[in-house]
Design an enzyme around this catalytic site. Sequence first.
Site, PDB file in Angstrom:
ATOM      1  N   MET A  27      -3.399  -2.028   1.589  1.00 42.26           N
ATOM      2  CA  MET A  27      -3.576  -1.040   2.658  1.00 42.26           C
ATOM      3  C   MET A  27      -3.914   0.327   2.050  1.00 42.26           C
ATOM      4  O   MET A  27      -3.788   1.356   2.725  1.00 42.26           O
ATOM      5  CB  MET A  27      -2.313  -0.941   3.518  1.00 42.26           C
ATOM      6  CG  MET A  27      -1.995  -2.259   4.221  1.00 42.26           C
ATOM      7  SD  MET A  27      -1.015  -2.054   5.713  1.00 42.26           S
ATOM      8  CE  MET A  27       0.425  -1.241   5.062  1.00 42.26           C
ATOM      9  N   GLY A  28      -4.334   0.345   0.780  1.00 43.95           N
ATOM     10  CA  GLY A  28      -4.722   1.608   0.158  1.00 43.95           C
ATOM     11  C   GLY A  28      -3.520   2.409  -0.315  1.00 43.95           C
ATOM     12  O   GLY A  28      -2.426   1.860  -0.468  1.00 43.95           O
ATOM     13  N   GLY A  33       1.423  -0.693  -8.920  1.00 43.76           N
ATOM     14  CA  GLY A  33       1.770  -2.026  -8.405  1.00 43.76           C
ATOM     15  C   GLY A  33       0.519  -2.766  -7.945  1.00 43.76           C
ATOM     16  O   GLY A  33       0.300  -3.933  -8.292  1.00 43.76           O
ATOM     17  N   HIS A  34      -0.320  -2.072  -7.174  1.00 43.61           N
ATOM     18  CA  HIS A  34      -1.574  -2.695  -6.739  1.00 43.61           C
ATOM     19  C   HIS A  34      -2.442  -3.040  -7.954  1.00 43.61           C
ATOM     20  O   HIS A  34      -3.080  -4.092  -7.993  1.00 43.61           O
ATOM     21  CB  HIS A  34      -2.360  -1.734  -5.838  1.00 43.61           C
ATOM     22  CG  HIS A  34      -1.663  -1.351  -4.564  1.00 43.61           C
ATOM     23  ND1 HIS A  34      -1.108  -0.109  -4.368  1.00 43.61           N
ATOM     24  CD2 HIS A  34      -1.441  -2.049  -3.411  1.00 43.61           C
ATOM     25  CE1 HIS A  34      -0.592  -0.050  -3.148  1.00 43.61           C
ATOM     26  NE2 HIS A  34      -0.763  -1.210  -2.548  1.00 43.61           N
ATOM     27  N   GLN A  58       0.415  -4.878  12.132  1.00 35.17           N
ATOM     28  CA  GLN A  58       1.680  -5.113  11.445  1.00 35.17           C
ATOM     29  C   GLN A  58       2.616  -3.917  11.509  1.00 35.17           C
ATOM     30  O   GLN A  58       3.682  -3.926  10.900  1.00 35.17           O
ATOM     31  CB  GLN A  58       1.429  -5.551   9.997  1.00 35.17           C
ATOM     32  CG  GLN A  58       0.879  -4.488   9.076  1.00 35.17           C
ATOM     33  CD  GLN A  58       0.446  -5.090   7.749  1.00 35.17           C
ATOM     34  OE1 GLN A  58      -0.551  -5.789   7.670  1.00 35.17           O
ATOM     35  NE2 GLN A  58       1.202  -4.825   6.697  1.00 35.17           N
ATOM     36  N   GLY A 144       2.216  -9.250  -4.182  1.00 37.82           N
ATOM     37  CA  GLY A 144       3.285  -8.649  -4.964  1.00 37.82           C
ATOM     38  C   GLY A 144       4.637  -9.255  -4.626  1.00 37.82           C
ATOM     39  O   GLY A 144       4.956  -9.462  -3.445  1.00 37.82           O
ATOM     40  N   GLN A 145       5.426  -9.496  -5.647  1.00 36.76           N
ATOM     41  CA  GLN A 145       6.811  -9.962  -5.463  1.00 36.76           C
ATOM     42  C   GLN A 145       7.619  -8.969  -4.628  1.00 36.76           C
ATOM     43  O   GLN A 145       8.552  -9.335  -3.927  1.00 36.76           O
ATOM     44  CB  GLN A 145       7.471 -10.139  -6.833  1.00 36.76           C
ATOM     45  CG  GLN A 145       8.940 -10.516  -6.764  1.00 36.76           C
ATOM     46  CD  GLN A 145       9.687 -10.141  -8.014  1.00 36.76           C
ATOM     47  OE1 GLN A 145       9.136 -10.163  -9.118  1.00 36.76           O
ATOM     48  NE2 GLN A 145      10.944  -9.777  -7.867  1.00 36.76           N
ATOM     49  N   ASP A 147       7.165  -7.570  -1.895  1.00 36.14           N
ATOM     50  CA  ASP A 147       7.298  -7.940  -0.476  1.00 36.14           C
ATOM     51  C   ASP A 147       7.562  -9.441  -0.402  1.00 36.14           C
ATOM     52  O   ASP A 147       6.718 -10.233   0.018  1.00 36.14           O
ATOM     53  CB  ASP A 147       6.027  -7.545   0.271  1.00 36.14           C
ATOM     54  CG  ASP A 147       5.815  -6.039   0.206  1.00 36.14           C
ATOM     55  OD1 ASP A 147       6.594  -5.306   0.818  1.00 36.14           O
ATOM     56  OD2 ASP A 147       4.899  -5.595  -0.510  1.00 36.14           O
ATOM     57  N   SER A 183       3.769   2.691  -1.676  1.00 35.61           N
ATOM     58  CA  SER A 183       2.990   3.801  -1.119  1.00 35.61           C
ATOM     59  C   SER A 183       3.894   4.716  -0.305  1.00 35.61           C
ATOM     60  O   SER A 183       3.629   5.909  -0.161  1.00 35.61           O
ATOM     61  CB  SER A 183       1.866   3.260  -0.231  1.00 35.61           C
ATOM     62  OG  SER A 183       1.097   2.315  -0.939  1.00 35.61           O
TER      63      SER A 183
HETATM   64  P1  AMP Z   1       0.338  -2.795   0.542  1.00 37.63           P
HETATM   65  O1  AMP Z   1      -0.840  -1.946   0.210  1.00 37.63           O
HETATM   66  O2  AMP Z   1       1.622  -2.057   0.577  1.00 37.63           O
HETATM   67  O3  AMP Z   1       0.110  -3.687   1.734  1.00 37.63           O
HETATM   68  O4  AMP Z   1       0.508  -3.794  -0.691  1.00 37.63           O
HETATM   69  C1  AMP Z   1      -0.564  -4.602  -1.118  1.00 37.63           C
HETATM   70  C2  AMP Z   1      -0.053  -5.607  -2.106  1.00 37.63           C
HETATM   71  O5  AMP Z   1       0.500  -4.933  -3.236  1.00 37.63           O
HETATM   72  C3  AMP Z   1       1.059  -6.499  -1.532  1.00 37.63           C
HETATM   73  O6  AMP Z   1       0.873  -7.830  -1.989  1.00 37.63           O
HETATM   74  C4  AMP Z   1       2.299  -5.885  -2.127  1.00 37.63           C
HETATM   75  O7  AMP Z   1       3.373  -6.805  -2.263  1.00 37.63           O
HETATM   76  C5  AMP Z   1       1.793  -5.439  -3.484  1.00 37.63           C
HETATM   77  N1  AMP Z   1       2.677  -4.425  -4.058  1.00 37.63           N
HETATM   78  C6  AMP Z   1       3.104  -3.292  -3.453  1.00 37.63           C
HETATM   79  N2  AMP Z   1       3.959  -2.623  -4.256  1.00 37.63           N
HETATM   80  C7  AMP Z   1       4.074  -3.361  -5.387  1.00 37.63           C
HETATM   81  C8  AMP Z   1       4.817  -3.209  -6.607  1.00 37.63           C
HETATM   82  N3  AMP Z   1       5.613  -2.166  -6.820  1.00 37.63           N
HETATM   83  N4  AMP Z   1       4.692  -4.167  -7.551  1.00 37.63           N
HETATM   84  C9  AMP Z   1       3.890  -5.252  -7.348  1.00 37.63           C
HETATM   85  N5  AMP Z   1       3.156  -5.437  -6.239  1.00 37.63           N
HETATM   86  C10 AMP Z   1       3.259  -4.518  -5.267  1.00 37.63           C
END
Ligand code: AMP
Length: 305
Positions: A27-28, A33-34, A58, A144-145, A147, A183
């Site tokens: 989601m940017g 992590g991303h 969501q 990512g683990q 979530d 984020s």
């Molecule tokens: P989001 O942009 O928050 O929807 O996250 C996109 C992807 O990045 C999802 O699969 C998250 O689980 C993963 N993600 C977010 N934060 C982390 C992190 N700290 N470590 C590993 N993966 C992450």
Amino acid sequence: MQIVRTPSSSRAIARTLARPVGLVPTMGALHRGHLALVERAKRENATVVASLFVNPLQFGPNEDFERYPRSFDADAAVLEAGGVDLLYAPSLERMYPPGFAARVGLDVVTAQYEGAWRPGHFGGVATVVTKLLHAIEPTSLYLGQKDVQQVAVLRALLRDLDFATNVVVVPTVREPDGLALSSRNAYLSAQERAAAPSVFRALETVAALVRSGETDRARVLAAGEALLEAPLRWDYVAVVDPKTFVPLDPLRRPGIVIGAARAGSTRLLDNVPVAGADGIDPVLTPENPRRRNLTEKPASSRSMR
Ligand code: AMP
């Protein structure tokens, strides 16, 4: 890096890409992590596709959809520097045109914990990921683990609806003090940020007690709960079955220690997997080794016949 904006053009281009193809949905507001997902996908695929879409389905009505951090140009630059080949960044209107009515739902794992705190959240995630998978048709989906309940939901979705895509789970990337990158960490006040690492410390303490053979659920959870620092408050701490997310009582291995703490209106999510006696990590290890058959060889190593 090519950027595509519509489901149909995305699929037309995706079908010309060298396989295997790894998809990293985001989601940017990108952070390390991303990038760990992108790096892993780079290592394992001929082509890496990232998606960037803040998915309104969501978010609950009182959540942060409007104020969710948006930084498209910086994110696109980060993805390009990370070696992403194709960025799929659809507009809201193209993803959900007037009259859009479909919803993807699951009977399991979606009702409890995050599903209970965020009604409709996992249905929104399952719906958008279904659309992303149709638009890109990737070999593997990188998640990512961090979530971890989302991982369980999407593993069930892909398995039950016969998607020809593997799930690859990447370990949580953390700040040096243990706080999982997110984020939403940008929303924290200085005081909340100082207390935030206590979430992971508490979950690690619970995990250590489970590993040591403690089975008394109430006592173990109380020991972890007590470690959370003010002004944070728990939404929940639990030790759950890795597939069903049903709480384990008495405690046993394998399991996942999950927790969500609240800092004002910001929620901090984290988890610590506890391996079974066989040493297999219940989150990072593919749930069904037969699915490895779906993995395609890199285009370069395929013989031309
Ligand atoms: P989001 O942009 O928050 O929807 O996250 C996109 C992807 O990045 C999802 O699969 C998250 O689980 C993963 N993600 C977010 N934060 C982390 C992190 N700290 N470590 C590993 N993966 C992450």
